[in-house]
Scaffold this motif. Structure first.
Motif, PDB file in Angstrom:
ATOM      1  N   GLU A 128      46.668  87.596  39.345  1.00 53.53           N
ATOM      2  CA  GLU A 128      47.908  87.524  38.560  1.00 53.53           C
ATOM      3  C   GLU A 128      47.715  88.154  37.186  1.00 53.53           C
ATOM      4  O   GLU A 128      48.553  88.923  36.709  1.00 53.53           O
ATOM      5  CB  GLU A 128      48.356  86.070  38.431  1.00 53.53           C
ATOM      6  N   CYS A 172      48.334  78.675  33.775  1.00 54.39           N
ATOM      7  CA  CYS A 172      49.551  79.084  34.493  1.00 54.39           C
ATOM      8  C   CYS A 172      50.679  79.381  33.512  1.00 54.39           C
ATOM      9  O   CYS A 172      51.384  80.389  33.660  1.00 54.39           O
ATOM     10  CB  CYS A 172      49.983  78.001  35.486  1.00 54.39           C
ATOM     11  N   LEU A 196      53.367  81.498  35.246  1.00 55.32           N
ATOM     12  CA  LEU A 196      53.271  81.083  36.643  1.00 55.32           C
ATOM     13  C   LEU A 196      53.398  79.566  36.693  1.00 55.32           C
ATOM     14  O   LEU A 196      52.840  78.863  35.860  1.00 55.32           O
ATOM     15  CB  LEU A 196      51.894  81.509  37.181  1.00 55.32           C
ATOM     16  N   ARG A 197      54.175  79.051  37.638  1.00 52.00           N
ATOM     17  CA  ARG A 197      54.279  77.603  37.790  1.00 52.00           C
ATOM     18  C   ARG A 197      53.080  77.102  38.594  1.00 52.00           C
ATOM     19  O   ARG A 197      52.594  77.794  39.491  1.00 52.00           O
ATOM     20  CB  ARG A 197      55.566  77.210  38.509  1.00 52.00           C
ATOM     21  N   VAL A 233      53.054  74.832  40.796  1.00 49.28           N
ATOM     22  CA  VAL A 233      53.453  74.694  42.198  1.00 49.28           C
ATOM     23  C   VAL A 233      53.354  76.037  42.933  1.00 49.28           C
ATOM     24  O   VAL A 233      53.001  76.078  44.108  1.00 49.28           O
ATOM     25  CB  VAL A 233      54.871  74.063  42.318  1.00 49.28           C
ATOM     26  N   ASP A 234      53.635  77.130  42.232  1.00 52.66           N
ATOM     27  CA  ASP A 234      53.492  78.454  42.844  1.00 52.66           C
ATOM     28  C   ASP A 234      52.017  78.797  43.067  1.00 52.66           C
ATOM     29  O   ASP A 234      51.663  79.411  44.079  1.00 52.66           O
ATOM     30  CB  ASP A 234      54.156  79.520  41.982  1.00 52.66           C
ATOM     31  N   LEU A 235      51.172  78.389  42.132  1.00 53.19           N
ATOM     32  CA  LEU A 235      49.730  78.592  42.298  1.00 53.19           C
ATOM     33  C   LEU A 235      49.234  77.842  43.532  1.00 53.19           C
ATOM     34  O   LEU A 235      48.473  78.381  44.340  1.00 53.19           O
ATOM     35  CB  LEU A 235      48.982  78.107  41.046  1.00 53.19           C
ATOM     36  N   ALA A 294      51.061  76.897  46.125  1.00 54.25           N
ATOM     37  CA  ALA A 294      51.636  77.512  47.331  1.00 54.25           C
ATOM     38  C   ALA A 294      50.843  78.762  47.719  1.00 54.25           C
ATOM     39  O   ALA A 294      50.561  78.982  48.908  1.00 54.25           O
ATOM     40  CB  ALA A 294      53.099  77.855  47.102  1.00 54.25           C
ATOM     41  N   ARG A 295      50.479  79.562  46.734  1.00 61.66           N
ATOM     42  CA  ARG A 295      49.681  80.755  47.029  1.00 61.66           C
ATOM     43  C   ARG A 295      48.287  80.373  47.532  1.00 61.66           C
ATOM     44  O   ARG A 295      47.730  81.031  48.407  1.00 61.66           O
ATOM     45  CB  ARG A 295      49.598  81.655  45.789  1.00 61.66           C
ATOM     46  N   ASP A 299      48.640  79.557  51.127  1.00 64.61           N
ATOM     47  CA  ASP A 299      48.725  80.802  51.898  1.00 64.61           C
ATOM     48  C   ASP A 299      47.341  81.400  52.135  1.00 64.61           C
ATOM     49  O   ASP A 299      47.040  81.892  53.230  1.00 64.61           O
ATOM     50  CB  ASP A 299      49.611  81.828  51.187  1.00 64.61           C
TER      51      ASP A 299
END
Length: 145
Positions: free
Chosen positions: A30, A71, A76-77, A79-81, A83-84, A87
């Protein structure tokens, strides 16, 4: 490691990647995608550049407060970290499953059948009886390449 001619049915599997390695890789990706320096993000997150570098390389397990600060500095949130990260773990699990399937399919038929037997539920079968004595016997299967 198996010696030449030895059949190995169960190998020790390598551990899943550590969360700190996955999170660090995502943070570094990121930051570099934003064309920002370690110093820039470290100042914004109020951490040292050395510490941020250690987190990005997966050498340090950052606290939730520090991760939240990094973050925020990256826009960057958390929660997005996460989620990634999920993945990445899913992709790694798929790679491992594919490698295991490829590895098993390249084995001789007898080895594949032994894997299937080992994976199948246990059935209780009566012990084999000797034709001559009537006493139970044990059958041992030895494989060699």
């Amino acid at each position: 490691m198996a010696a030449a001619g030895q059949v190995v049915l169960f190998e020790r599997r390598t551990a899943e990647p550590l969360l700190r390695h996955v999170v660090g890789g995502i943070l570094r990706a990121e930051r570099t995608e934003q064309a920002r320096t370690l110093l820039d993000v470290a100042l914004a997150a109020q951490v040292s550049t050395a510490y941020l570098s250690e987190v990005e390389r997966g050498r340090k397990e950052a606290s939730s407060e520090v991760l939240a600060a990094i973050c925020r500095a990256l826009g960057l949130r958390v929660v997005d970290l996460l989620a990634r990260s999920q993945d990445e773990f899913d992709a790694e699990a798929s790679r491992r499953a594919g490698a295991e399937r490829r590895s098993l399919s390249s084995q001789p038929r007898a080895v594949r059948e032994l894997y299937a037997l080992a994976a199948s539920p246990r059935r209780s079968a009566p012990p084999a009886r000797s034709v001559t004595s009537g006493t139970p016997t044990t059958t041992v299967l030895l494989l060699a390449a």
